[in-house]
Design a protein around this motif. Sequence first.
Motif, PDB file in Angstrom:
ATOM      1  N   ILE A  18       0.936  -2.316   3.242  1.00  0.00           N
ATOM      2  CA  ILE A  18       1.432  -3.214   4.285  1.00  0.00           C
ATOM      3  C   ILE A  18       1.810  -4.575   3.689  1.00  0.00           C
ATOM      4  O   ILE A  18       2.843  -5.147   4.043  1.00  0.00           O
ATOM      5  CB  ILE A  18       0.380  -3.369   5.399  1.00  0.00           C
ATOM      6  N   GLN A  19       0.979  -5.073   2.795  1.00  0.00           N
ATOM      7  CA  GLN A  19       1.294  -6.348   2.178  1.00  0.00           C
ATOM      8  C   GLN A  19       2.527  -6.238   1.284  1.00  0.00           C
ATOM      9  O   GLN A  19       3.325  -7.188   1.192  1.00  0.00           O
ATOM     10  CB  GLN A  19       0.099  -6.845   1.352  1.00  0.00           C
ATOM     11  N   ALA A  20       2.701  -5.119   0.590  1.00  0.00           N
ATOM     12  CA  ALA A  20       3.863  -4.951  -0.284  1.00  0.00           C
ATOM     13  C   ALA A  20       5.166  -4.951   0.511  1.00  0.00           C
ATOM     14  O   ALA A  20       6.216  -5.310  -0.030  1.00  0.00           O
ATOM     15  CB  ALA A  20       3.734  -3.658  -1.084  1.00  0.00           C
ATOM     16  N   ASP A  27       2.010  -9.937   6.591  1.00  0.00           N
ATOM     17  CA  ASP A  27       2.248  -8.980   7.684  1.00  0.00           C
ATOM     18  C   ASP A  27       1.015  -8.102   7.896  1.00  0.00           C
ATOM     19  O   ASP A  27       0.300  -7.761   6.950  1.00  0.00           O
ATOM     20  CB  ASP A  27       3.455  -8.102   7.374  1.00  0.00           C
ATOM     21  N   ILE A  28       0.812  -7.720   9.138  1.00  0.00           N
ATOM     22  CA  ILE A  28      -0.331  -6.860   9.475  1.00  0.00           C
ATOM     23  C   ILE A  28       0.126  -5.537  10.084  1.00  0.00           C
ATOM     24  O   ILE A  28      -0.711  -4.703  10.465  1.00  0.00           O
ATOM     25  CB  ILE A  28      -1.288  -7.590  10.447  1.00  0.00           C
ATOM     26  N   HIS A  29       1.467  -5.314  10.157  1.00  0.00           N
ATOM     27  CA  HIS A  29       2.022  -4.063  10.673  1.00  0.00           C
ATOM     28  C   HIS A  29       3.060  -3.543   9.694  1.00  0.00           C
ATOM     29  O   HIS A  29       3.808  -4.333   9.095  1.00  0.00           O
ATOM     30  CB  HIS A  29       2.679  -4.265  12.049  1.00  0.00           C
ATOM     31  N   PRO A  30       3.153  -2.213   9.483  1.00  0.00           N
ATOM     32  CA  PRO A  30       4.152  -1.643   8.564  1.00  0.00           C
ATOM     33  C   PRO A  30       5.571  -1.785   9.114  1.00  0.00           C
ATOM     34  O   PRO A  30       5.781  -1.699  10.330  1.00  0.00           O
ATOM     35  CB  PRO A  30       3.736  -0.180   8.444  1.00  0.00           C
ATOM     36  N   HIS A  31       6.526  -1.989   8.222  1.00  0.00           N
ATOM     37  CA  HIS A  31       7.921  -2.190   8.622  1.00  0.00           C
ATOM     38  C   HIS A  31       8.718  -0.890   8.698  1.00  0.00           C
ATOM     39  O   HIS A  31       9.693  -0.813   9.455  1.00  0.00           O
ATOM     40  CB  HIS A  31       8.605  -3.145   7.631  1.00  0.00           C
ATOM     41  N   ASP A  32       8.377   0.094   7.875  1.00  0.00           N
ATOM     42  CA  ASP A  32       9.152   1.343   7.862  1.00  0.00           C
ATOM     43  C   ASP A  32       8.199   2.520   7.704  1.00  0.00           C
ATOM     44  O   ASP A  32       7.004   2.365   7.472  1.00  0.00           O
ATOM     45  CB  ASP A  32      10.210   1.316   6.752  1.00  0.00           C
ATOM     46  N   ALA A  38       2.790   5.640   2.522  1.00  0.00           N
ATOM     47  CA  ALA A  38       1.995   5.079   1.418  1.00  0.00           C
ATOM     48  C   ALA A  38       0.610   4.670   1.903  1.00  0.00           C
ATOM     49  O   ALA A  38      -0.389   4.861   1.188  1.00  0.00           O
ATOM     50  CB  ALA A  38       2.726   3.880   0.818  1.00  0.00           C
ATOM     51  N   LEU A  39       0.535   4.158   3.154  1.00  0.00           N
ATOM     52  CA  LEU A  39      -0.768   3.770   3.709  1.00  0.00           C
ATOM     53  C   LEU A  39      -1.643   4.997   3.932  1.00  0.00           C
ATOM     54  O   LEU A  39      -2.861   4.960   3.678  1.00  0.00           O
ATOM     55  CB  LEU A  39      -0.551   3.019   5.014  1.00  0.00           C
ATOM     56  N   LEU A  40      -1.023   6.100   4.344  1.00  0.00           N
ATOM     57  CA  LEU A  40      -1.772   7.336   4.528  1.00  0.00           C
ATOM     58  C   LEU A  40      -2.290   7.867   3.200  1.00  0.00           C
ATOM     59  O   LEU A  40      -3.452   8.269   3.094  1.00  0.00           O
ATOM     60  CB  LEU A  40      -0.877   8.383   5.200  1.00  0.00           C
ATOM     61  N   CYS A  41      -1.446   7.841   2.165  1.00  0.00           N
ATOM     62  CA  CYS A  41      -1.878   8.306   0.851  1.00  0.00           C
ATOM     63  C   CYS A  41      -2.992   7.433   0.289  1.00  0.00           C
ATOM     64  O   CYS A  41      -3.923   7.933  -0.365  1.00  0.00           O
ATOM     65  CB  CYS A  41      -0.689   8.321  -0.110  1.00  0.00           C
TER      66      CYS A  41
END
Length: 339
Positions: A18-20, A27-32, A38-41
């Motif tokens: 999320i930070q990347a 940011d605290i929410h994913p953009h795409d 990647a967060l799941l992995c």
Amino acid sequence: MSGNNINSVFYAGSYHPIQAGSIDGTDIHPHDNAICRALLCSSAGLYDPLGDPKAIGDPHCTVFVGRLSHFTSEDTLRKAMSKYGRVKNLRLVRDIVTGASRGYAFVEYETEREMRRAYEDAHHSIIDDHQILVDYNRQQLMPGWIPRRLGGGLGGKKESGQLRFGGRERPFRAPLRPIPFDELKRLGIPPPPEGRYMSRFQVPSPPRSKRCSIEKEENTRSRSWKHSEERTNKSSTMEKEEKHYRSSLEKEESHRKSSMEKGGRKRSFVDREESHYKRSTTEGEERSRSHKRSSTDKEESSHQRRSSKDKEKHSHHGHSKRSRRRERSSNGEDHYTDY
């Protein structure tokens, strides 16, 4: 946030999907959807950065070389990277099916110092008309790393819509809005380093190995030991100089005392001579004065005697004159009487 942080940046020490995907790392929410993958992995532990059997060698002596031409060979890359140190191992990543180059490689050097030299100097150099990107081996050295094929990675192109920040090519910008510290802490995202931002012209330092840190500590200890020895030597030399200076001062004082004693003796002798000379001069002056007085007294007495004699002579001469006049007068009367 102050206006001085507009041109300030900072780099990621650990990887969070999320930070990347955030331009300022807040940011605290994913953009795409790739960030979600990647967060799941990352949360499920589906990627093992040390599970690649082809990743051999010391990661602290290895650099990542990206944006290579698909026509660049191992020999060309070895020749280009040998300018910065002795290349121990080189692995150009190729496609499993076609065998074509995928445009990146890993170059291992003999020492970590040579690796750091290549990391600093080889970045943005030209190989086969391509400007390359040089970074440290984040796959094995960056905590939480997720590769590009799983939605992570760093960099990227604007056309893809999957830009990743925090790396050497696209660092985080200093945030211009309030930082949500509580939400970042809840998600496990490291907050921006307030007060420790860098400029775009500063090169972020790669992580050091324990051996290098130990060597650095030993070097610092040896330097501190050398400094302490130099200080002790300086202090000993200073003490010797002080002792020599004190002994010279004592010698000078003793010499002064002896010279003063000799001078006192000489002065006493000179004073005696001066007092004797003064006494003799005073006695001579008194004698001359008494002699002058006696001579003046004699002169006065002789003068009185002379004056008394002159008076007697004068009185006798007057008396004779008077007697003569009387005789003459008596003779005249007699003569007159006789005529």
